[in-house]
Design a protein around this motif. Structure first.
Motif, PDB file in Angstrom:
ATOM      1  N   GLN A 122     -47.614  -2.434  23.857  1.00 18.38           N
ATOM      2  CA  GLN A 122     -47.370  -2.006  25.229  1.00 18.38           C
ATOM      3  C   GLN A 122     -47.364  -3.221  26.145  1.00 18.38           C
ATOM      4  O   GLN A 122     -47.894  -4.289  25.800  1.00 18.38           O
ATOM      5  N   ARG A 123     -46.777  -3.054  27.311  1.00 15.45           N
ATOM      6  CA  ARG A 123     -46.730  -4.147  28.270  1.00 15.45           C
ATOM      7  C   ARG A 123     -46.769  -3.588  29.689  1.00 15.45           C
ATOM      8  O   ARG A 123     -46.489  -2.398  29.915  1.00 15.45           O
ATOM      9  N   LEU A 124     -47.132  -4.447  30.610  1.00 19.01           N
ATOM     10  CA  LEU A 124     -47.104  -4.088  32.024  1.00 19.01           C
ATOM     11  C   LEU A 124     -45.733  -4.433  32.592  1.00 19.01           C
ATOM     12  O   LEU A 124     -45.212  -5.528  32.366  1.00 19.01           O
ATOM     13  N   LYS A 125     -45.174  -3.488  33.318  1.00 20.65           N
ATOM     14  CA  LYS A 125     -43.895  -3.709  34.000  1.00 20.65           C
ATOM     15  C   LYS A 125     -44.185  -3.815  35.487  1.00 20.65           C
ATOM     16  O   LYS A 125     -44.604  -2.845  36.122  1.00 20.65           O
ATOM     17  N   LEU A 126     -43.993  -5.004  36.033  1.00 23.23           N
ATOM     18  CA  LEU A 126     -44.387  -5.288  37.407  1.00 23.23           C
ATOM     19  C   LEU A 126     -43.160  -5.537  38.273  1.00 23.23           C
ATOM     20  O   LEU A 126     -42.237  -6.273  37.892  1.00 23.23           O
ATOM     21  N   LYS A 127     -43.185  -4.942  39.447  1.00 18.84           N
ATOM     22  CA  LYS A 127     -42.176  -5.211  40.473  1.00 18.84           C
ATOM     23  C   LYS A 127     -42.865  -5.975  41.590  1.00 18.84           C
ATOM     24  O   LYS A 127     -43.713  -5.435  42.302  1.00 18.84           O
ATOM     25  N   LEU A 128     -42.510  -7.262  41.740  1.00 17.71           N
ATOM     26  CA  LEU A 128     -43.235  -8.145  42.649  1.00 17.71           C
ATOM     27  C   LEU A 128     -42.294  -8.865  43.618  1.00 17.71           C
ATOM     28  O   LEU A 128     -42.515 -10.013  43.977  1.00 17.71           O
ATOM     29  N   ASN A 129     -41.235  -8.177  44.015  1.00 22.52           N
ATOM     30  CA  ASN A 129     -40.253  -8.731  44.953  1.00 22.52           C
ATOM     31  C   ASN A 129     -39.477  -9.908  44.380  1.00 22.52           C
ATOM     32  O   ASN A 129     -38.970 -10.749  45.127  1.00 22.52           O
ATOM     33  N   TYR A 130     -39.398  -9.986  43.066  1.00 16.17           N
ATOM     34  CA  TYR A 130     -38.478 -10.914  42.435  1.00 16.17           C
ATOM     35  C   TYR A 130     -37.149 -10.189  42.219  1.00 16.17           C
ATOM     36  O   TYR A 130     -37.038  -8.971  42.384  1.00 16.17           O
ATOM     37  N   ALA A 131     -36.144 -10.926  41.800  1.00  9.52           N
ATOM     38  CA  ALA A 131     -34.855 -10.312  41.509  1.00  9.52           C
ATOM     39  C   ALA A 131     -34.862  -9.606  40.161  1.00  9.52           C
ATOM     40  O   ALA A 131     -33.849  -9.037  39.751  1.00  9.52           O
ATOM     41  N   HIS A 132     -35.990  -9.639  39.486  1.00 14.29           N
ATOM     42  CA  HIS A 132     -36.111  -9.032  38.162  1.00 14.29           C
ATOM     43  C   HIS A 132     -37.515  -8.472  38.008  1.00 14.29           C
ATOM     44  O   HIS A 132     -38.435  -8.810  38.765  1.00 14.29           O
ATOM     45  N   PHE A 133     -37.701  -7.617  37.023  1.00  9.28           N
ATOM     46  CA  PHE A 133     -39.031  -7.125  36.698  1.00  9.28           C
ATOM     47  C   PHE A 133     -39.796  -8.188  35.913  1.00  9.28           C
ATOM     48  O   PHE A 133     -39.208  -8.997  35.197  1.00  9.28           O
ATOM     49  N   VAL A 134     -41.109  -8.160  36.042  1.00  7.08           N
ATOM     50  CA  VAL A 134     -41.986  -9.046  35.280  1.00  7.08           C
ATOM     51  C   VAL A 134     -42.657  -8.210  34.194  1.00  7.08           C
ATOM     52  O   VAL A 134     -43.274  -7.182  34.488  1.00  7.08           O
ATOM     53  N   ALA A 140     -46.509  -1.280  39.727  1.00  5.50           N
ATOM     54  CA  ALA A 140     -46.835  -1.543  38.327  1.00  5.50           C
ATOM     55  C   ALA A 140     -46.724  -0.246  37.544  1.00  5.50           C
ATOM     56  O   ALA A 140     -47.002   0.839  38.070  1.00  5.50           O
ATOM     57  N   GLU A 141     -46.338  -0.365  36.293  1.00  6.50           N
ATOM     58  CA  GLU A 141     -46.297   0.791  35.404  1.00  6.50           C
ATOM     59  C   GLU A 141     -46.409   0.307  33.961  1.00  6.50           C
ATOM     60  O   GLU A 141     -46.158  -0.863  33.654  1.00  6.50           O
ATOM     61  N   MET A 142     -46.802   1.235  33.073  1.00  9.72           N
ATOM     62  CA  MET A 142     -46.886   0.930  31.657  1.00  9.72           C
ATOM     63  C   MET A 142     -45.508   1.073  31.030  1.00  9.72           C
ATOM     64  O   MET A 142     -44.728   1.935  31.403  1.00  9.72           O
ATOM     65  N   ASP A 143     -45.243   0.193  30.059  1.00  9.41           N
ATOM     66  CA  ASP A 143     -43.941   0.206  29.414  1.00  9.41           C
ATOM     67  C   ASP A 143     -44.110  -0.132  27.938  1.00  9.41           C
ATOM     68  O   ASP A 143     -45.029  -0.870  27.562  1.00  9.41           O
ATOM     69  N   LYS A 144     -43.251   0.414  27.093  1.00  8.30           N
ATOM     70  CA  LYS A 144     -43.295   0.108  25.665  1.00  8.30           C
ATOM     71  C   LYS A 144     -42.673  -1.263  25.415  1.00  8.30           C
ATOM     72  O   LYS A 144     -41.596  -1.579  25.940  1.00  8.30           O
ATOM     73  N   ASP A 145     -43.359  -2.079  24.634  1.00  6.41           N
ATOM     74  CA  ASP A 145     -42.896  -3.432  24.348  1.00  6.41           C
ATOM     75  C   ASP A 145     -41.865  -3.382  23.214  1.00  6.41           C
ATOM     76  O   ASP A 145     -42.200  -3.007  22.085  1.00  6.41           O
ATOM     77  N   PRO A 146     -40.605  -3.750  23.480  1.00  6.03           N
ATOM     78  CA  PRO A 146     -39.600  -3.710  22.410  1.00  6.03           C
ATOM     79  C   PRO A 146     -39.742  -4.834  21.387  1.00  6.03           C
ATOM     80  O   PRO A 146     -39.118  -4.787  20.323  1.00  6.03           O
ATOM     81  N   PHE A 147     -40.552  -5.835  21.715  1.00  4.25           N
ATOM     82  CA  PHE A 147     -40.744  -6.962  20.799  1.00  4.25           C
ATOM     83  C   PHE A 147     -42.237  -7.183  20.540  1.00  4.25           C
ATOM     84  O   PHE A 147     -42.803  -8.211  20.936  1.00  4.25           O
ATOM     85  N   PRO A 148     -42.902  -6.224  19.893  1.00  3.91           N
ATOM     86  CA  PRO A 148     -44.344  -6.385  19.659  1.00  3.91           C
ATOM     87  C   PRO A 148     -44.627  -7.471  18.619  1.00  3.91           C
ATOM     88  O   PRO A 148     -43.792  -7.773  17.767  1.00  3.91           O
ATOM     89  N   THR A 149     -45.810  -8.037  18.725  1.00  4.62           N
ATOM     90  CA  THR A 149     -46.279  -9.048  17.773  1.00  4.62           C
ATOM     91  C   THR A 149     -47.636  -8.614  17.244  1.00  4.62           C
ATOM     92  O   THR A 149     -48.272  -7.713  17.808  1.00  4.62           O
ATOM     93  N   PRO A 150     -48.125  -9.237  16.174  1.00  5.69           N
ATOM     94  CA  PRO A 150     -49.459  -8.882  15.671  1.00  5.69           C
ATOM     95  C   PRO A 150     -50.576  -9.111  16.685  1.00  5.69           C
ATOM     96  O   PRO A 150     -51.658  -8.533  16.556  1.00  5.69           O
TER      97      PRO A 150
END
Length: 221
Positions: A145-157, A130-140
């Motif tokens: 910011q968002r959590l960037k998770l690597k959970l053995n999927y073919a993509h990041f969550v 897990a790591e912190m990541d800047k959210d490119p699509f923030p909302t009110p």
């Protein structure tokens, strides 16, 4: 003789049966510091402090009262200020149930606006990160910011962090969430956990707080 004993037992049981008209949780007073203020409003109680504001539902039959502690010579309130919760008719089951619930909600709000709540999430599994990541699509509703998770999927969550919650990642397998709203904090922790719920065969997944899981034996053919 046995028939008489059975009759006596029935009589004793009938006399002991009574309707509980008090709430052990609702009767307990809530201590709060001078920095916390309460403002009753239509159908709710607004609780404010320097850390923010929360709104707690307040049924029409619930009554609250506050008691300010006297000041000592050193100007330190002792004992602490207290808030008490009561209902109009404790013999009514619905009012008695709301009594303890309302008291618990107010106590949680006071704790959140003074000390705050924190919950830790632990990532267990080979390659889980897990790591912190800047959210490119923030909302009110989010912090940007968002959590960037690597959970053995073919993509990041990616999980956007809602406003009112502060997330930190002290190490790649540990996430710490902090906030003043206990319900919001628990809901967000459950949202993160839902991406990899703990499984009972290898013990992998996202664990919340002191959560544990009993491992099962792998089925053998």
């Amino acid at each position: 003789m046995s028939q008489l004993s059975a009759t006596n037992r029935l009589l004793v049981r009938s006399f002991r049966t009574s309707t509980r008209t008090q709430s052990h949780i609702g009767l307990a007073p809530i201590a709060y510091p001078p920095s916390v203020a309460f403002t009753p409003e239509a159908g709710s109680l607004i609780i404010t402090s320097p850390k923010g504001e929360q709104r707690v539902p307040l049924p029409s039959f619930v009554r609250i009262s506050t008691r300010n502690a006297p000041l000592t010579d050193s100007s330190i309130p002792l004992p602490a200020n207290e808030l008490t919760v009561a209902v109009e008719d404790p013999s009514i089951k619905g009012q008695r149930a709301s009594w303890g619930l309302t008291r618990a909600l107010i106590a949680n709000a006071v704790t959140g606006l003074t000390d705050g709540f924190a919950v830790a999430l632990k990532l267990v599994g080979v390659g889980f990160r897990a790591e912190m990541d800047k959210d490119p699509f923030p909302t009110p509703e989010t912090t940007g910011q968002r959590l960037k998770l690597k959970l053995n999927y073919a993509h990041f969550v990616y999980v956007p962090i809602p406003r009112g919650i502060v997330a930190t990642v002290p190490n790649p397998t540990r996430i710490v969430l902090r906030g003043s709203d206990k319900q919001q904090l628990g809901q967000f922790a459950a949202t993160v956990r839902s991406w990899r719920k703990p499984e009972p065969y290898k013990g992998k997944g996202i664990f919340v707080g002191d959560e544990t899981i009993r491992l099962k034996d792998v089925k053998k053919k």
